[in-house]
Design a protein around this motif. Structure first.
Motif, PDB file in Angstrom:
ATOM      1  N   TYR A 364       0.760  -1.278   0.130  1.00 24.03           N
ATOM      2  CA  TYR A 364      -0.031   0.094  -0.008  1.00 24.03           C
ATOM      3  C   TYR A 364       0.774   1.197  -0.092  1.00 24.03           C
ATOM      4  CZ  TYR A 364      -3.654  -3.073   1.238  1.00 24.03           C
ATOM      5  OH  TYR A 364      -4.950  -4.134   1.422  1.00 24.03           O
ATOM      6  N   ARG A 367       0.824   3.738  -2.613  1.00 22.01           N
ATOM      7  CA  ARG A 367      -0.621   4.283  -3.257  1.00 22.01           C
ATOM      8  C   ARG A 367      -1.326   5.328  -2.235  1.00 22.01           C
ATOM      9  NH1 ARG A 367      -4.824   0.070  -4.398  1.00 22.01           N
ATOM     10  NH2 ARG A 367      -5.928   1.827  -5.121  1.00 22.01           N
ATOM     11  N   GLU A 370      -2.677   8.534  -3.499  1.00 23.51           N
ATOM     12  CA  GLU A 370      -3.616   8.663  -4.395  1.00 23.51           C
ATOM     13  C   GLU A 370      -4.927   9.174  -4.005  1.00 23.51           C
ATOM     14  OE1 GLU A 370      -4.328   4.792  -6.082  1.00 23.51           O
ATOM     15  OE2 GLU A 370      -2.158   4.308  -6.628  1.00 23.51           O
TER      16      GLU A 370
END
Length: 425
Positions: A364, A367, A370
């Motif tokens: 993770y 990300r 994001e």
């Protein structure tokens, strides 16, 4: 005396022929290289190559077959001097057979076409008036990606210079193909990025519109539920329900505010700012949360930290977001360490927020910036996205280092920009 003169004439003719051939090779090589650098279309380069190879070697024709990565077969990409009937015979052998036949040779001269496994259609070749073939495999990173095949109407010997010339031309073909594939990959990445950017832009506009529409009824829900909660006796069964309504309405309000912050393009109001003071204000905001969760706070503020041109409110927003993330990661009874320092010989300010929380798994970590991605059950996934945008607007960076079960470290870096530098003086 006559014999000496004959030898001299023969030698001069040989030198003239050798020089003319060298000049032809050089001129052709220059043309191919120019095409490789000037054109983004591989077909233009390949068409030029089969034409020039045919002319220079006085051949009947030439073709280039490139490996199709989907079918794993070598398919026609360029040809010159061959009939449509012969070219229509289709792709030649699979990648495995071709690789086995050519992997040890840079040049393969095929004189016995009827018995050579590299010739797929020997009878048809004879009908074309072909007596001999010259194959040069095209490689990229030790993998054969294509073949240049030259067709000759008579059997002959090749000089070392001719073979070196053909190999060099094929190497330029490989460069052209590599360049084309690189451009294609970059274009694909750009198109994907442009599509994603457009989606995010549309999503931001849509989110802002929805947020404004929701804000009014939400304010009404919050107002009436709060008023009703005050009027209801503490022992009433409605009390808990009304408090839940108020709490959830406030949570929705916070989510909408984050959406608006994410979609809003607000110009930073920069002024000379002391990062230590901004950090102190951020800690004061979350002080009650630290106390309620029994979290130990360690402060390591650099003395005489230089001021820099920053938007104090935006930077404070980033720091509060990081501190709240750290508190939620620890949940209860842990430690948060905040550190400020100068690096790069005083040219940059570094702020570090470290927690002893549960950390973020490796899958993770890439990300976390994001939009709408969150590892928290009730997270909006906008806090770090907004923080990333703010840091970028300050020509700064934000980096997260974390391992599951070992806590998280977030590092912010700001350039030390003075007022004169900010206005380009």
């Amino acid at each position: 005396m006559i014999l000496f003169q004959l030898r001299k004439i023969k030698y001069e003719r040989f030198m003239m022929t050798d020089f003319d051939q060298f000049e032809t090779f050089y001129r052709t090589f220059r043309e191919v290289i120019s095409a490789v650098h000037a054109s983004n279309e591989t077909t233009e380069v390949l068409d030029l190559v089969v034409l020039k190879i045919t002319q220079v070697l006085n051949a009947k024709g030439a073709l280039i077959r490139l490996l199709n990565l989907e079918t794993n077969r070598f398919e026609l990409s360029a040809s010159y001097g061959l009939s449509e009937r012969y070219l229509a015979k289709g792709p030649i052998s699979s990648k495995r057979l071709i690789s086995d036949l050519y992997k040890k040779n840079k040049v393969v001269i095929i004189k016995d076409m009827l018995n050579d496994p590299r010739v797929q259609y020997p009878k048809e070749a004879r009908e074309e008036g072909i007596e001999m073939m010259l194959d040069v495999p095209m490689s990229m990173e030790e993998n054969i990606i294509g073949i240049l095949r030259t067709f000759l109407g008579r059997k002959r010997e090749f000089s070392e210079a001719e073979l070196h010339f053909v190999v060099s031309i094929v190497e330029q073909c490989a460069c052209a193909i590599q360049k084309a594939r690189l451009l294609e990959t970059q274009k694909s990445r750009y198109d994907h990025l442009a599509t994603q950017t457009e989606k995010l832009s549309a999503l931001g506009r849509m989110a802002a519109g929805i947020a404004h529409e929701i804000n009014n009824p939400l304010a009404g829900i919050l107002l009436y539920s709060s008023n009703m909660s005050k009027k209801v006796p503490n022992d009433s069964p409605l009390k808990e329900g009304l408090e839940i309504i108020s709490h959830e309405a406030m949570r929705c309000r916070d989510i909408i505010q984050e959406l608006l912050e994410f979609s809003r393009e607000r110009e930073a109001q920069k002024k000379m700012t002391d990062v230590n003071q901004v950090m102190a204000k951020a800690l004061a905001v979350v002080g009650n949360e630290l106390h309620l969760n029994h979290i130990e706070l360690e402060k390591n503020f650099a003395s005489e930290l230089p001021e820099s041109m920053l938007d104090q409110n935006q930077v404070e927003q980033v720091l509060i977001n990081l501190l709240l993330n750290a508190i939620q990661s620890i949940n209860e009874r842990g430690k948060i360490t905040v550190t400020t320092r100068t690096i790069s010989k005083g040219k940059r300010i570094q702020v570090e927020v470290t927690d002893s929380g549960k950390g973020i798994s490796g899958e993770y970590i890439s990300r976390v910036f994001e939009p709408f991605f969150s590892t928290k059950p009730n997270g909006t996934g906008l806090g770090l996205s907004v923080s990333y945008g703010i840091m970028k607007g300050h020509q700064g960076t934000i980096d997260i280092q974390s391992s599951l079960g070992e806590g998280t470290k977030v590092i912010l870096e700001f350039p030390v920009t003075r007022q004169a530098e900010n206005f380009g003086e």
